[in-house]
Write a protein that holds these residues in place. Structure first.
Motif: not given
Length: 204
Positions: A14-40
């Motif tokens: 419910k609350t956002v961390p505010d310490g120096p050890d954190w980084l923050h990204e905007i949360k986009y509204d989409g589908y979580r995916v992983r793209i894997e490339r091995q050659g072609r």
């Protein structure tokens, strides 16, 4: 290159961390995916393990255009409106599959090396180098460091965005639910209503 990967999943808060050890990204509204490339060979895998390689051709094309032959990127598949904000309804409709891009926020492997043991800041640097020049179909997720988190969250809410994800900058990538990745959602965003409707449907 490693052959088995699992997603790191943020813990809701419910609350956002505010310490120096954190980084923050905007949360986009989409589908979580992983793209894997091995050659072609390119695979696009969802959080639930579905192979969606044929569903989002722009992402696959962007992966194949990269000079690097081996990599694994973690991100969010999104459709961006003219205002640069992700449009989940357009994404879910399947009418704009050719326009779906990858909002890339992490890299798990590169050039045959497993990067998951590296701290997040080093993985971010590798991702930026891989996708420098913002190739069409993929773009690197911007982020802010440190105590700015709560202010960034308020700004995201004011802009009607879904929320933010905060991550420990010095930690490795771990499979499964992690308390070192924290997501805080904008309670007025439509994504929250979708989740509540789904839960009510299960319990009815």
């Amino acid at each position: 290159m490693p052959t088995a990967f699992e997603f790191c999943l943020p813990t809701a808060a419910k609350t956002v961390p505010d310490g120096p050890d954190w980084l923050h990204e905007i949360k986009y509204d989409g589908y979580r995916v992983r793209i894997e490339r091995q050659g072609r060979d390119v695979r696009l895998v969802t959080r639930n393990g579905h192979n969606w390689t044929g569903r989002f051709p722009w992402i696959v094309e962007a992966a194949l255009k990269n000079r690097e032959q081996q990599f694994v990127i973690d991100g969010e598949a999104v459709v961006l409106g003219v205002d640069g904000v992700s449009d989940f309804n357009a994404l879910h409709s399947r009418k704009y599959d050719d326009e779906v891009q990858l909002y890339a926020f992490d890299i798990l492997a590169l050039g045959g090396e497993d990067l998951r043991q590296l701290p997040l800041t080093m993985r971010k640097a590798n991702l930026a180098r891989l996708l420098r020049g913002r190739p069409d179909g993929m773009f690197v997720a911007p982020f802010e460091m440190g105590e700015i988190g709560p202010d960034l969250f308020r700004a995201a809410c004011d802009m009607g965005l879904e929320g933010i994800v905060s991550k420990r900058r010095d930690r490795r990538y771990v499979a499964g639910r992690s308390r070192e990745w924290i997501k805080v959602k904008n309670r007025t965003h439509p994504a929250v209503s979708r989740v509540m409707d789904a839960l009510e449907g299960r319990n009815s």
